[in-house]
Design a protein around this motif. Structure first.
Motif, mmCIF file in Angstrom:
data_model
loop_
_atom_site.group_PDB
_atom_site.id
_atom_site.type_symbol
_atom_site.label_atom_id
_atom_site.label_comp_id
_atom_site.label_asym_id
_atom_site.label_seq_id
_atom_site.Cartn_x
_atom_site.Cartn_y
_atom_site.Cartn_z
ATOM 1 N N ALA A 22 -126.835 6.429 -36.884
ATOM 2 C CA ALA A 22 -125.840 6.808 -35.587
ATOM 3 C C ALA A 22 -126.297 7.022 -34.351
ATOM 4 N N ALA A 23 -127.344 8.206 -34.702
ATOM 5 C CA ALA A 23 -127.973 8.251 -32.884
ATOM 6 C C ALA A 23 -128.345 7.100 -31.723
ATOM 7 N N LEU A 24 -129.053 6.479 -32.442
ATOM 8 C CA LEU A 24 -129.001 5.389 -32.264
ATOM 9 C C LEU A 24 -127.813 4.733 -31.464
ATOM 10 N N ALA A 25 -127.297 4.882 -32.320
ATOM 11 C CA ALA A 25 -125.916 3.337 -31.502
ATOM 12 C C ALA A 25 -125.432 4.243 -30.503
ATOM 13 N N ALA A 26 -125.119 5.789 -30.871
ATOM 14 C CA ALA A 26 -124.663 6.698 -29.705
ATOM 15 C C ALA A 26 -125.235 5.955 -28.646
ATOM 16 N N LEU A 27 -126.113 6.517 -28.498
ATOM 17 C CA LEU A 27 -126.965 6.474 -27.096
ATOM 18 C C LEU A 27 -126.993 5.071 -26.485
ATOM 19 N N ARG A 28 -126.541 4.512 -27.337
ATOM 20 C CA ARG A 28 -126.796 2.634 -26.961
ATOM 21 C C ARG A 28 -125.160 2.729 -26.391
ATOM 22 N N TRP A 29 -124.403 2.595 -26.934
ATOM 23 C CA TRP A 29 -122.795 2.641 -26.487
ATOM 24 C C TRP A 29 -122.815 3.696 -25.131
ATOM 25 N N GLU A 151 -120.366 8.338 -35.961
ATOM 26 C CA GLU A 151 -119.879 7.304 -36.539
ATOM 27 C C GLU A 151 -118.424 7.098 -35.857
ATOM 28 N N LEU A 152 -117.336 8.432 -36.112
ATOM 29 C CA LEU A 152 -116.550 8.682 -35.658
ATOM 30 C C LEU A 152 -116.118 9.104 -34.253
ATOM 31 N N MET A 153 -116.883 9.447 -33.770
ATOM 32 C CA MET A 153 -117.005 9.533 -32.630
ATOM 33 C C MET A 153 -115.682 9.276 -31.506
ATOM 34 N N ASP A 154 -116.068 7.708 -31.351
ATOM 35 C CA ASP A 154 -114.980 7.283 -30.359
ATOM 36 C C ASP A 154 -113.857 6.790 -31.424
ATOM 37 N N VAL A 155 -113.630 6.862 -31.807
ATOM 38 C CA VAL A 155 -111.983 6.507 -32.940
ATOM 39 C C VAL A 155 -111.230 6.072 -32.546
ATOM 40 N N GLN A 156 -110.192 5.376 -32.546
ATOM 41 C CA GLN A 156 -108.941 5.767 -31.630
ATOM 42 C C GLN A 156 -107.696 5.215 -32.665
ATOM 43 N N PRO A 157 -107.036 5.737 -32.489
ATOM 44 C CA PRO A 157 -106.425 7.310 -32.211
ATOM 45 C C PRO A 157 -107.201 8.108 -32.927
ATOM 46 N N PRO A 158 -108.077 9.134 -32.350
ATOM 47 C CA PRO A 158 -108.272 10.307 -32.828
ATOM 48 C C PRO A 158 -108.163 11.048 -34.275
ATOM 49 N N PRO A 159 -108.857 11.748 -34.772
ATOM 50 C CA PRO A 159 -107.600 11.850 -36.693
ATOM 51 C C PRO A 159 -107.567 13.232 -35.708
ATOM 52 N N GLU A 160 -106.766 13.922 -36.328
ATOM 53 C CA GLU A 160 -106.152 15.760 -35.960
ATOM 54 C C GLU A 160 -106.829 16.563 -36.845
ATOM 55 N N VAL A 161 -107.418 16.134 -37.559
ATOM 56 C CA VAL A 161 -108.483 17.137 -38.447
ATOM 57 C C VAL A 161 -109.844 16.664 -39.089
#
Length: 459
Positions: A22-29, A151-161
């Motif tokens: 997940a860290a590598l994917a976030a860095l590459r994104w 893994e969920l950082m850029d999911v749209q729409p984002p969660p409320e909680v």
């Protein structure tokens, strides 16, 4: 440290499990051309080489010297910062962070509820997510339960909680949260933390250091009662007569009886207290928890946590592979009080005292105890004096297949075959999931059908 702050620095990822990926994917994104070194196993290196990433360096060997060639190392949670080579590299100025720490450093989107405790945190977090969804809230179930928040950082729409489970390996890097839930505290992971005092300190950093807006605490735990809570943090107690608690088989809010707990799909008093904690957490963000409580009746229990695999030839097989302390094995026994039980115990030896388990057997003997794993011989010797006079059968079972076979022979056509090891799974197994799957297979059940965690991610 935010992900954007890694740009231009010498960055490494140490460990390529789920959080490392997940860290590598976030860095590459976010930083697609950022040079990154990954310290990993030979098998993981093969998968990384197939990515053909020109900015990626792969190293198998890791020591303090190799780590010190980097400014920042994103390490896997299971790697202790208190031991070599991490501690040595830190002295050379290397900054260690985690995938969870990177996520918490980003601006908060949605309300954050973090759950920790020595035992019960996965079930409580999943229960909380289930209740929040029943309230119509778009909810993320993530963290130590099996899905990194990155893994969920850029999911749209984002969660409320966000309903986030955190282990003691992760609680030190938490910030900007709405609610912290601490269920209970007793010694665990002492090899990682180095001492019992440091384990408690790291665990309680979720309250002391993160300074949540609300802390949901267990009123029956003396360490939590004595906790010095930050002045800006409001405390909601559960397991207390004024708050959410159990009474005569029911869940109460103060003097109000809210739910008959006997209908819950969760065995044991400890699981019903987990529900009390989840209800208190829902209340902490302003929801009508009493109205939500009946939704717990439709909760699907998590795998490897007092998971009933089925009934065969009169014997119920129960998979509690998540059990990694003697206290959790005792809690499992309590769920089947009054029945014939053959319990399988033992695994990695962390030097924990099995005296409390011996005291439980002295007071309430079971049908059989089968020891196995690295500490099996030590547990056997601890229990041997209690088994004299045929109070219960005590067997050195060796490996899982033999242990299950011997336990079934003792039970015959009636009873509970209970895997509740009270010890970690490694090095024999990759994790408790693999151990639980092996138990299922040895007991005659399909291991492919038992491991899916319901509700992970956003819904």
């Amino acid at each position: 440290m935010r992900i954007s702050e890694l740009e231009g620095k010498r960055v490494a990822i140490w460990g390529y499990g789920r959080e490392g990926r997940a860290a590598l994917a976030a860095l590459r994104w976010n930083l697609p051309s950022q040079p990154v070194t990954v310290f990993c196993s030979p098998d993981e290196a093969t998968a990384l080489e197939e990515m053909q990433d020109p900015a990626l360096r792969i190293e198998i060997a890791v020591d303090a010297e190799a780590l010190a060639r980097h400014d920042v190392v994103i390490k896997s949670p299971g790697i202790s910062p208190y031991a070599s080579p991490a501690a040595d590299a830190a002295l050379e100025g290397v900054r260690f962070v985690s995938a969870s720490g990177l996520w918490f450093a980003e601006p908060a989107v949605g309300r954050r509820i973090c759950v920790t405790g020595t035992k019960g945190k996965s079930t409580t977090t999943a229960l909380l997510a289930h209740l929040l969804r029943a309230a119509g809230k778009r909810t993320a179930l993530a963290g130590n339960i099996g899905m990194p928040m990155l893994e969920l950082m850029d999911v749209q729409p984002p969660p409320e909680v966000w309903a986030i489970e955190l282990s003691s390996y992760q609680t030190g890097e938490v910030s900007d949260i709405d609610v912290a839930v601490v269920l209970n505290l007793f010694p665990e992971h002492l090899d990682w933390h180095g001492s019992e005092a440091r384990y408690y300190a790291d665990k309680l950093a979720l309250v002391r250091r993160a300074a949540p807006r609300v802390a949901v605490l267990n009123a029956a735990d003396p360490r939590l009662v004595e906790l010095d809570v930050p002045a800006a943090t409001r405390v909601l107690w559960f397991n207390h007569a004024d708050g959410w608690h159990l009474r005569e088989g029911s869940v109460y809010r103060g003097e109000r009886r809210v739910l008959d707990a006997r209908g819950l799909p969760l065995p044991g008093r400890h699981n019903r207290l987990n529900l009390c904690a989840a209800l208190a957490a829902a209340e902490a963000i302003g929801l009508d928890a009493a109205a939500l409580a009946p939704a717990a009746l439709s909760f699907r229990p998590l795998p490897h946590r007092l998971q009933s695999l089925g009934l065969r030839n009169g014997v119920q097989a129960v998979n509690d592979s998540i059990s990694t302390t003697p206290q959790s094995a005792i809690a499992a026994l309590d769920c089947f009080r009054g029945r014939r039980i053959a319990i399988l115990v033992g695994g990695y030896d962390r030097g924990l005292d099995w005296g409390v388990f011996a005291e439980r057997l002295a007071a309430e003997p079971v049908t059989a105890v089968v020891t196995m794993g690295q500490n099996g011989a030590r547990v056997y010797e601890k229990l041997k004096p209690l088994s004299l006079g045929d109070r219960f059968a005590l067997i050195e079972g060796g490996e899982m297949d033999e242990a299950v076979k011997r336990a079934l022979q003792i039970l015959g056509n009636d009873g509970v075959l209970l895997l509740s090891p009270g010890a970690p799974s490694f090095p024999r197994y990759r994790d408790y999931v693999e151990r639980g799957r092996h138990f299922a297979k040895a007991a005659g059940y399909d291991p492919e059908q038992i491991s899916a965690i319901p509700g992970l991610g956003i819904a």
